[in-house]
Structures are given as C-alpha cells and as structure tokens.
Design a protein around this motif. Sequence first.
Motif, PDB file in Angstrom:
ATOM      1  N   GLU A 164       0.846  -1.199   0.000  1.00  0.00           N
ATOM      2  CA  GLU A 164       0.000   0.000   0.000  1.00  0.00           C
ATOM      3  C   GLU A 164       0.880   1.247   0.000  1.00  0.00           C
ATOM      4  O   GLU A 164       1.660   1.470   0.939  1.00  0.00           O
ATOM      5  CB  GLU A 164      -0.922  -0.009   1.219  1.00  0.00           C
ATOM      6  CG  GLU A 164      -1.414   1.344   1.716  1.00  0.00           C
ATOM      7  CD  GLU A 164      -2.205   2.144   0.706  1.00  0.00           C
ATOM      8  OE1 GLU A 164      -2.669   1.598  -0.314  1.00  0.00           O
ATOM      9  OE2 GLU A 164      -2.346   3.351   0.933  1.00  0.00           O
ATOM     10  N   ASN A 213      -5.336  -4.187   5.626  1.00  0.00           N
ATOM     11  CA  ASN A 213      -6.748  -4.141   5.266  1.00  0.00           C
ATOM     12  C   ASN A 213      -7.043  -4.734   3.896  1.00  0.00           C
ATOM     13  O   ASN A 213      -8.196  -4.793   3.474  1.00  0.00           O
ATOM     14  CB  ASN A 213      -7.257  -2.701   5.338  1.00  0.00           C
ATOM     15  CG  ASN A 213      -7.262  -2.161   6.744  1.00  0.00           C
ATOM     16  OD1 ASN A 213      -7.406  -2.927   7.699  1.00  0.00           O
ATOM     17  ND2 ASN A 213      -7.082  -0.862   6.900  1.00  0.00           N
ATOM     18  N   ALA A 251       2.502  -5.937   3.951  1.00  0.00           N
ATOM     19  CA  ALA A 251       2.003  -7.017   4.796  1.00  0.00           C
ATOM     20  C   ALA A 251       2.081  -8.341   4.056  1.00  0.00           C
ATOM     21  O   ALA A 251       2.137  -8.385   2.821  1.00  0.00           O
ATOM     22  CB  ALA A 251       0.561  -6.740   5.230  1.00  0.00           C
ATOM     23  N   GLU A 279       4.956  -0.897   8.518  1.00  0.00           N
ATOM     24  CA  GLU A 279       4.461   0.317   7.899  1.00  0.00           C
ATOM     25  C   GLU A 279       4.942   1.539   8.658  1.00  0.00           C
ATOM     26  O   GLU A 279       5.286   1.471   9.843  1.00  0.00           O
ATOM     27  CB  GLU A 279       2.933   0.320   7.793  1.00  0.00           C
ATOM     28  CG  GLU A 279       2.182   0.225   9.092  1.00  0.00           C
ATOM     29  CD  GLU A 279       0.688   0.013   8.879  1.00  0.00           C
ATOM     30  OE1 GLU A 279       0.259  -0.249   7.745  1.00  0.00           O
ATOM     31  OE2 GLU A 279      -0.054   0.119   9.873  1.00  0.00           O
ATOM     32  N   VAL A 312       1.339   6.839   3.715  1.00  0.00           N
ATOM     33  CA  VAL A 312       1.653   5.597   4.409  1.00  0.00           C
ATOM     34  C   VAL A 312       2.420   4.669   3.476  1.00  0.00           C
ATOM     35  O   VAL A 312       1.999   4.432   2.342  1.00  0.00           O
ATOM     36  CB  VAL A 312       0.384   4.881   4.893  1.00  0.00           C
ATOM     37  CG1 VAL A 312       0.735   3.600   5.644  1.00  0.00           C
ATOM     38  CG2 VAL A 312      -0.449   5.801   5.776  1.00  0.00           C
ATOM     39  N   ASN A 334      -5.839   5.694  10.871  1.00  0.00           N
ATOM     40  CA  ASN A 334      -5.251   5.310   9.603  1.00  0.00           C
ATOM     41  C   ASN A 334      -5.839   3.992   9.102  1.00  0.00           C
ATOM     42  O   ASN A 334      -5.670   2.953   9.737  1.00  0.00           O
ATOM     43  CB  ASN A 334      -3.730   5.165   9.742  1.00  0.00           C
ATOM     44  CG  ASN A 334      -3.110   4.520   8.512  1.00  0.00           C
ATOM     45  OD1 ASN A 334      -3.474   4.844   7.390  1.00  0.00           O
ATOM     46  ND2 ASN A 334      -2.198   3.594   8.731  1.00  0.00           N
ATOM     47  N   SER A 366       3.270   0.870   3.470  1.00  0.00           N
ATOM     48  CA  SER A 366       2.784  -0.276   4.225  1.00  0.00           C
ATOM     49  C   SER A 366       2.959  -1.560   3.434  1.00  0.00           C
ATOM     50  O   SER A 366       2.598  -1.621   2.249  1.00  0.00           O
ATOM     51  CB  SER A 366       1.309  -0.068   4.582  1.00  0.00           C
ATOM     52  OG  SER A 366       0.801  -1.148   5.328  1.00  0.00           O
ATOM     53  N   ILE A 378       3.358  -7.456   9.245  1.00  0.00           N
ATOM     54  CA  ILE A 378       3.178  -6.127   8.668  1.00  0.00           C
ATOM     55  C   ILE A 378       4.299  -5.196   9.093  1.00  0.00           C
ATOM     56  O   ILE A 378       4.829  -5.296  10.210  1.00  0.00           O
ATOM     57  CB  ILE A 378       1.806  -5.525   9.060  1.00  0.00           C
ATOM     58  CG1 ILE A 378       1.578  -4.201   8.325  1.00  0.00           C
ATOM     59  CG2 ILE A 378       1.685  -5.358  10.574  1.00  0.00           C
ATOM     60  CD1 ILE A 378       0.149  -3.723   8.350  1.00  0.00           C
ATOM     61  N   THR A 380      -4.015 -11.434   7.954  1.00  0.00           N
ATOM     62  CA  THR A 380      -2.736 -10.737   8.046  1.00  0.00           C
ATOM     63  C   THR A 380      -1.849 -11.389   9.099  1.00  0.00           C
ATOM     64  O   THR A 380      -2.257 -11.557  10.244  1.00  0.00           O
ATOM     65  CB  THR A 380      -2.950  -9.255   8.412  1.00  0.00           C
ATOM     66  OG1 THR A 380      -3.832  -8.653   7.474  1.00  0.00           O
ATOM     67  CG2 THR A 380      -1.623  -8.502   8.409  1.00  0.00           C
ATOM     68  N   ASN A 403      -5.251   3.305   5.720  1.00  0.00           N
ATOM     69  CA  ASN A 403      -4.412   3.034   4.549  1.00  0.00           C
ATOM     70  C   ASN A 403      -3.304   2.063   4.949  1.00  0.00           C
ATOM     71  O   ASN A 403      -2.131   2.422   5.003  1.00  0.00           O
ATOM     72  CB  ASN A 403      -3.829   4.321   3.985  1.00  0.00           C
ATOM     73  CG  ASN A 403      -4.869   5.152   3.283  1.00  0.00           C
ATOM     74  OD1 ASN A 403      -5.456   6.037   3.891  1.00  0.00           O
ATOM     75  ND2 ASN A 403      -5.113   4.853   2.026  1.00  0.00           N
ATOM     76  N   SER A 404      -3.698   0.853   5.229  1.00  0.00           N
ATOM     77  CA  SER A 404      -2.772  -0.174   5.688  1.00  0.00           C
ATOM     78  C   SER A 404      -2.890  -1.401   4.797  1.00  0.00           C
ATOM     79  O   SER A 404      -4.006  -1.828   4.443  1.00  0.00           O
ATOM     80  CB  SER A 404      -3.072  -0.565   7.136  1.00  0.00           C
ATOM     81  OG  SER A 404      -2.274  -1.663   7.528  1.00  0.00           O
TER      82      SER A 404
END
Length: 228
Positions: free
Chosen positions: A8, A191, A17, A29, A13, A185, A15, A27, A24, A187-188
């Motif tokens: 991402e 997700n 993962a 980030e 961000v 946040n 990120s 990770i 998940t 924007n990971s």
Amino acid sequence: MAKILQIETATSVCSVAISINGETKFIKEEIGQNLHASKLTLFIDEVMKTAGLSYADLDAIAISKGPGSYTGLRIGVSTAKGLCYALNKPLIAIETLKMMAAGFITQSPEYRGLVCPMIDARRMEVYTSVFDIKLNIVEETSAKIIDENSFETYISNQIITFIGDGSSKCSATLTASNAKFVNHNFNSAANMSQLAYNQFKSKSFEDVAYFEPFYLKDFVLTQPKKKV
C-alpha cells in the motif's frame, strides 16, 4: 495455503504485509512524506525475513491500485510488477478506497451506517466513494470538492462515517448530526488481506504487462517558484 505479499503506497503511508488465506500475519508500515522510494523495498525484505519466507514461497502480489498520490502509486505498482515479472507470480489489484472501507468495517463490527473513505487531494477536494457495510458501492469513486451540501442525500436519513486522511479537513464543513468522523489510519496493507484472498480464489488477476494504477486525475506538473 495462499501466501500473498501486499503493498500500500497510495498515500503518505508506506505499508507492506503478508497474509495467509486472507489473514494478516506480518506487517511493516510507516507514515511520512516521501518514504516510498527509500523504504518500500526495505519493508518488503523485512516482512519476508520476519515471516521466514523466500520470494518463491509467495502465491501472489497484491497492490493498492488507487486513487491516491501519483508518485506513491507509481512506485508501489512498479515494485509489484517487477516482483511479479521476476517471480512469475500473479498480480492482484485492490481499489484503495474499498480497502479503507474494509478496514473500518472490520474494526467496527456493530456499525450499521454508510462508510465514506476520503483521500486528501488538494484544498477542499478529496478522492472518495461511499460503501454500505457489505462493501457494496453506494456512490462510485470520484474527485469531489466538498461543501456543506455534499452527501446530503445520505446524511439526511442515515449515519455516514467519514474516514481517511481527507476526512479531517471536511469535518468543519459537514456538520450534520448524522455525519461522523473517525481519525484513524485505514491506509494499511493489512486491510487488503481478505479482499486479496477473495480475488486470489476467483483468479481475478491483472495483466502485468498492461496494468496501470488508477490515478483518477491526470498528473499535472507544476513549475517551482523562483526565488527572489
């Protein structure tokens, strides 16, 4: 088992993962300006080592495809495509706003309203769309300039929660009681996991040679200001 590397870079961000069968597992980030070029490959190596995986162990690469930052998307997609070419692995593209909405819904299982992810564009403009709690699209992705009448069709009769780095600047404008704001946040790469796994199972892959990020708007090159 489906082992997917997820990237991402659509916002500030950076990120990365790794998911296994939609969950998940690892990770890395960080949030900050201009991180992607210097940090992305390092983060990828770090999560791979932490997971104890070789690159050959991966089953697919997933990328957050946009909309978002032109530079961030270009770096993320170029990296993902390079890995896919080198490893002969399929490429999965996840719509960034849908990924954000999925993150909010997962973290708010009792929520029953609409979700409106927002990515900051400029001034009072955001990249946005609206989803219900099953991630069905209520309003298609667009670049929207926010004023006091924005989203009035939804706000007038139900709760709508605004999320993402573009939402905070809109809270003073969208003041109806049904408008809620969550400062967190989403924007990971974490997700992406279930969305990427679903696409992996259905073999919904991109053509690596021709895939391009979803920029939404054309990139405009501006001249730097002259020093006086």
